[in-house]
Design an enzyme around this catalytic site. Structure first.
Site, PDB file in Angstrom:
ATOM      1  CD  GLU A  48      -2.677   1.630   0.411  1.00 45.26           C
ATOM      2  OE1 GLU A  48      -2.592   2.740  -0.156  1.00 45.26           O
ATOM      3  OE2 GLU A  48      -3.562   0.785   0.141  1.00 45.26           O
ATOM      4  CG  ASP A  80      -1.565   0.484  -3.628  1.00 43.99           C
ATOM      5  OD1 ASP A  80      -0.459   0.924  -3.244  1.00 43.99           O
ATOM      6  OD2 ASP A  80      -2.642   0.804  -3.091  1.00 43.99           O
ATOM      7  CG  HIS A  81      -1.339   4.215  -4.973  1.00 37.01           C
ATOM      8  ND1 HIS A  81      -0.916   5.085  -3.980  1.00 37.01           N
ATOM      9  CD2 HIS A  81      -2.433   3.583  -4.470  1.00 37.01           C
ATOM     10  CE1 HIS A  81      -1.717   4.980  -2.935  1.00 37.01           C
ATOM     11  NE2 HIS A  81      -2.644   4.071  -3.195  1.00 37.01           N
ATOM     12  CG  HIS A  94      -4.801   3.914   3.096  1.00 36.67           C
ATOM     13  ND1 HIS A  94      -5.530   4.982   3.563  1.00 36.67           N
ATOM     14  CD2 HIS A  94      -5.209   3.706   1.820  1.00 36.67           C
ATOM     15  CE1 HIS A  94      -6.334   5.412   2.615  1.00 36.67           C
ATOM     16  NE2 HIS A  94      -6.152   4.664   1.550  1.00 36.67           N
ATOM     17  CB  SER A 133      -5.948   1.005  -3.469  1.00 32.45           C
ATOM     18  OG  SER A 133      -5.130   1.646  -2.523  1.00 32.45           O
TER      19      SER A 133
END
Length: 617
Positions: free
Chosen positions: A279, A488-489, A434, A319
């Site tokens: 994440e 994811d990014h 996150h 995400s």
């Protein structure tokens, strides 16, 4: 003109004033960014934005103008209280949108639109994602807006609107009221031009922040609501489709290596596969990628033991978009995401489907709620044998606002893998890095600002993965297991990158595990998340045709490039550098000095063709 005739105009001016005040508040809240504008540019923010402010005001005036007309037609009818109630109802709605936008712009880099609505079915996760925001300050701003706008309307505009004058009911009054209602169409459309107003009409600068500031926020939300998910045709038609196809095809023309070619790095073509999705993991904090040292020591060691890909870019900045790029090798859309439409994700290829057809047992692990952003439907369409989420954990392990922390999730994963039938393919998506970055260990790095909290959360996730790997090496299945790790990014921190900057999208991707023949030197080929599945499948000697948007990063003959999108814009990366483009203003945002002019055409062609493919799914 007599006072009664002016009632519609006075009401229109109230909402026009609201639009101007919203703009001033946005510029003031983001004073550090506003400081980069000249006085002339600040004036232009208001001048160029006035058309959209007028359009916003016109839409909100439609109902009151009908009331004014009805009062003129029916002498004994008084609808002032209805208009006042309508106004006092809209003021807190507008205030809420404006307040939310102030902080979301910091996090996302674009003005509030319909994007957050995809998270309404998981409100706790939505609240958690913004819990790092200055809630007290924003609450004060929200209350101030309501009280100030209510005061201005009550003390200045309402007395004018409620004046009892007989001319309202004359023939002239009726005609004027009707004309105001009809003429309202003009500001709604933004003028008399052929095409109704859109965001590009208020863009005026090569500074993206200045253009964003000129946008009327409530108008932007309504416009986005009207257009989200249902684009009837491709808005990115930059060239003939045949020409776009030619550009894109040329990106993927490279000689295939033989199945048993020299780029084989695995001991077996049917290893167990663990896919760890990290994440918000950014290359800016990964030491082995040139990032800040000491934040990811375990990932750095895994890179030395395996093979690290140093120039990989996320396809997008959310995400749910990253999942599709990572697991289906599919390009990311700009203002929407294919994952929100199950009827489209049914037609996507998926790494899980390929491996299941080869006899793999498959599973997916996530410590939060899989319903978030419609992820569960995507995973069910992919055909995973088993899905594990926060609801598969005891309530006393819910020690994060999102669900369970990463070390709890990884411990469960390790325990389950001990009894998993081999070969297995299992995906795990971390979540502790996150927002709001609450981790269950003492802070490694001193500081309470958001950037430091994020850095500490990355350190914690890295530590949790390091402990998992240490325990996994003691398992019987380790020697025949390939581990894929990718983000994811990326993230705006550190550095608070603007939304389009390539450093925000650069992420780690590495292969490690006992199934590797040896440690390998870094691979410097420029690539994207969409390249990961084809790269792995080539190592397994499995077909990659369904994943047409990816390339084998271990094939030295492939053309190095990466394509990423942000909110209605794209970036295209090659060894020459990066060019970024805004689809609203149709202007280049940034371009490295060595980037050739032709590179923009490749980016436009990729944008056009990939979105056309999305529409046809």
């Amino acid at each position: 003109m007599k006072p009664a005739y002016l009632r519609p105009l006075v009401y229109f001016l109230f909402w026009l004033l609201v639009g101007v005040l919203i703009k001033a508040l946005f510029l003031g809240y983001h004073y550090s960014k506003t400081d980069g504008l000249t006085y002339i540019e600040i004036v232009k923010v208001f001048l160029y934005g006035l058309r959209m402010d007028a359009s916003f005001a016109a839409y909100l005036c439609a109902f009151p103008f009908i009331c004014f007309l009805l009062e003129g037609l029916l002498k004994n009818l008084r609808l002032s209280s209805l208009v006042n109630g309508y106004t006092f109802l809209l003021i807190p709605v507008v205030a809420a949108l404006v307040t939310a936008d102030l902080e979301m712009y910091n996090a996302w880099g674009y003005r509030l639109d319909a994007t957050p609505l995809q998270y309404l079915n998981t409100p706790r996760e939505m609240v958690a994602s913004v819990s790092a925001a200055p809630v007290f300050l924003l609450t004060l701003v929200f209350l101030f807006l309501i009280l100030f706008l209510g005061f201005v309307y009550q003390r200045i505009f309402r007395p004018v609107l409620e004046k009892k004058v007989n001319t309202t009911f004359t023939m002239g009054g009726k005609i004027v009221a009707f004309c105001f209602l009809v003429i309202l169409i003009i500001p709604m459309r933004g003028g008399l031009q052929h095409i109704p107003i859109n965001q590009s009409d208020v863009y005026f600068s090569n500074k993206l922040y200045a253009n964003h500031a000129a946008v009327n926020l409530p108008w932007n939300v309504l416009y986005s609501l009207n257009r989200r998910n249902y684009a009837p045709k491709n808005p990115y038609k930059y060239m003939a489709m045949a020409q776009a196809q030619k550009y894109v095809d040329s990106l993927y023309t490279s000689p295939e290596l033989p199945a048993n070619g020299s780029n084989s790095i695995l001991k077996s073509t049917r290893p167990n596969i663990l896919f760890i999705i990290l994440e918000s993991n950014t290359a800016k904090l990964v030491g082995c990628l040139g990032g800040e040292p000491g934040v990811t020591p375990h990932l750095d060691q895994l890179a030395r033991d395996g093979i690290i890909f140093t120039n990989i870019y996320a396809g997008g900045d959310r995400s749910e978009k990253g999942l599709v790029a990572l697991l289906s090798g599919y390009p990311v859309q700009t203002t929407t995401s294919i994952i929100k439409l199950p009827r489209k994700t049914e037609h996507l290829p998926h790494l899980n489907q390929i491996l299941k057809s080869q006899g793999y047992q498959t599973s997916y692990y996530y410590g939060g709620e899989l319903a978030f952003a419609n992820i569960k439907s995507y995973l069910l369409n992919a055909g995973y044998d088993r899905l594990i989420s926060k609801f598969d954990f005891p309530a006393n392990t819910y020690n994060s606002k999102w669900g369970v922390h990463d070390h709890v999730l990884l411990n469960r994963w390790l325990a389950d893998l001990k009894t998993e039938k081999q070969p297995f393919f299992s995906t795990l998506f971390t979540l502790s890095s996150h927002e709001p970055y609450d981790v269950p260990i003492p802070a490694k790095f001193a500081g309470t600002d958001e950037a430091t909290k994020f850095k500490n959360s990355m350190y914690y996730t890295d530590q949790s993965i390091g402990n998992f790997i240490l325990a996994a090496k003691k398992q019987a299945w380790w020697k025949n297991t390939l581990i894929i790790m990718a983000a994811d990014h990326g993230h705006r921190f550190p550095g608070d990158d603007p939304n389009f900057k390539p450093s925000k999208f650069r992420i780690p991707f590495l292969l490690t595990g006992g199934a590797l023949k040896q440690a390998y030197p870094p691979v410097n080929t420029i690539g994207s998340q969409t390249d990961i599945v084809p790269t792995v499948l080539h190592q397994l000697h499995l077909p990659t045709e369904p994943f047409k948007w990816g390339k084998d990063l271990l094939n030295p003959a492939v053309k190095p490039f990466a394509f990423y999108v942000f909110n209605d814009g794209f970036g295209f990366v090659t060894p020459s550098g990066t060019i970024t483009f805004d689809n609203i203003s149709k202007q280049v945002i940034s371009s490295d000095p060595a980037v050739p002019k032709q590179q923009l055409n490749y980016g436009k062609a990729y944008m056009e063709l990939s979105f056309e493919d999305y529409l046809n799914k």
